[in-house]
Write a protein that holds these residues in place. Sequence first.
Motif, mmCIF file in Angstrom:
data_model
loop_
_atom_site.group_PDB
_atom_site.id
_atom_site.type_symbol
_atom_site.label_atom_id
_atom_site.label_comp_id
_atom_site.label_asym_id
_atom_site.label_seq_id
_atom_site.Cartn_x
_atom_site.Cartn_y
_atom_site.Cartn_z
ATOM 1 N N GLU A 39 0.064 9.656 -8.523
ATOM 2 C CA GLU A 39 1.333 9.913 -9.225
ATOM 3 C C GLU A 39 2.325 8.756 -9.116
ATOM 4 N N VAL A 40 2.257 8.020 -7.989
ATOM 5 C CA VAL A 40 3.204 6.894 -7.868
ATOM 6 C C VAL A 40 2.622 5.591 -8.433
ATOM 7 N N GLY A 41 1.444 5.674 -9.039
ATOM 8 C CA GLY A 41 0.944 4.477 -9.742
ATOM 9 C C GLY A 41 -0.163 3.721 -9.047
ATOM 10 N N VAL A 42 -0.681 4.282 -7.932
ATOM 11 C CA VAL A 42 -1.855 3.651 -7.309
ATOM 12 C C VAL A 42 -3.057 3.948 -8.212
ATOM 13 N N ARG A 43 -3.834 2.934 -8.523
ATOM 14 C CA ARG A 43 -4.961 3.110 -9.450
ATOM 15 C C ARG A 43 -6.308 2.979 -8.764
ATOM 16 N N ARG A 44 -6.362 2.052 -7.785
ATOM 17 C CA ARG A 44 -7.646 1.805 -7.105
ATOM 18 C C ARG A 44 -7.406 1.910 -5.611
ATOM 19 N N LEU A 70 -0.423 -1.847 -6.716
ATOM 20 C CA LEU A 70 -0.066 -1.298 -5.413
ATOM 21 C C LEU A 70 -1.290 -0.505 -4.975
ATOM 22 N N THR A 71 -1.815 -0.845 -3.794
ATOM 23 C CA THR A 71 -3.073 -0.205 -3.433
ATOM 24 C C THR A 71 -3.154 0.015 -1.929
ATOM 25 N N VAL A 72 -4.255 0.600 -1.483
ATOM 26 C CA VAL A 72 -4.343 0.983 -0.076
ATOM 27 C C VAL A 72 -5.797 0.870 0.401
ATOM 28 N N THR A 73 -5.957 0.505 1.651
ATOM 29 C CA THR A 73 -7.269 0.597 2.308
ATOM 30 C C THR A 73 -7.172 1.693 3.353
ATOM 31 N N THR A 74 -8.074 2.645 3.282
ATOM 32 C CA THR A 74 -7.960 3.820 4.151
ATOM 33 C C THR A 74 -9.323 4.251 4.666
ATOM 34 N N LYS A 105 0.476 -8.396 -5.983
ATOM 35 C CA LYS A 105 -0.400 -7.343 -5.486
ATOM 36 C C LYS A 105 -0.041 -7.008 -4.037
ATOM 37 N N LEU A 106 0.165 -5.717 -3.792
ATOM 38 C CA LEU A 106 0.488 -5.257 -2.447
ATOM 39 C C LEU A 106 -0.576 -4.264 -2.002
ATOM 40 N N ARG A 107 -1.110 -4.482 -0.818
ATOM 41 C CA ARG A 107 -2.066 -3.515 -0.266
ATOM 42 C C ARG A 107 -1.549 -3.013 1.070
#
Length: 333
Positions: free
Chosen positions: A115-120, A97-101, A64-66
């Motif tokens: 589109e690049v596969g980020v889901r949550r 693969l996810t992000v905190t924003t 898991k990468l954030r």
Amino acid sequence: MESHLIDPFGRKVNYLRVSVTDRCDFRCVYCMAEDMTFLPKSEVLSLEEMERVCSTFVDLGVKKLRLTGGEPLVRRNIMWLFTKLSRHLESGDLEELTVTTNGSQLSKYAKELAEVGVRRINVSLDTLDEKKFGGITRWGRLRQVLDGLEAAKKANLKIKINVVALRGINDEEIHDLVAWCGGEGFDLTFIEVMPMGEIGDLRLDQYLPLSMVRAKLNEKWTLEDINYSTGGPARYVKVKETNGKIGFITPMTHNFCESCNRVRLTCTGQLYLCLGQEDSADLRSAVRADKNNAKLIATINEAIGRKPKGHDFIIDRRRGQSSVPRHMSVTGG
Ligand code: SAM
Ligand code: SF4
């Protein structure tokens, strides 16, 4: 691939958080001073270097990468990094693969992220009151974030709202936030303010223990303990009336380290083994030392071998000082 990264306490390290920049378009009162000095660009890893480090972690078993920051979506060309890393999702080596924003750039990027596969995604939003929002973020506009959330919903991204509990600021809004998240279909996590970095404000004024938040919630909502985990430190309950989930992250009142599975990379390539400890490893020198990643892999392995057992956050009640000198925006929240 099974994780190769096992720390001295037998914990599997399979989660990497990466602060891709220390810069931000907001100046939240608990996170940054208004007149922050940011790192010179020369000290920050290039996106290519970040991609190499992240991919090496995936080779070593990270699932898991954030990407976080600072504000990850203000880093120039950030979609290049997401796109490059998405190949590990396609191969199945990476599960998430996810992000905190802070949500300010989601109108622009939500569709591409999906589109690049980020889901949550995690979006930080501490209040629904425009004036308070301006007060907390200093530079942010609530409308921009709400529009970003709309775009994210449209792109079918699953959304979790992060709320830092702030005494005298959003404690009266807790019920509204629960109702709003329930209505929008967002999960919600409350976070205790952590003593990180000098911010020119007294932490003690901001600190609101989540035990108090939870007691307040109990007055209005039926909270059911559930056995749900995202692999992180949050403990979850389900709100019977909204069917939404609420998580509680309580680093100040609770030791949450036993099941820690993560390490953090700063934008300058320092690998922190614990959010609340100073020990780190220099992956920037390692990534720049050779092209074949041998030094990088050796440095990562050596660092995991000294991951500490836990942290010891204390808000010093006499001096009101932070116990960790790094800002959250450096290590990534
Ligand atoms: N800019 C992005 C954002 O705000 O979501 C990502 C980085 S921010 C540092 C990550 C998370 O850390 C946010 O949810 C923020 O509210 C939280 N945070 C920042 N400083 C904190 C502190 N001193 N204590 C607790 N949480 C903090
Ligand atoms: Fe920026 Fe996030 Fe820190 Fe707020 S919490 S100043 S949005 S990095």
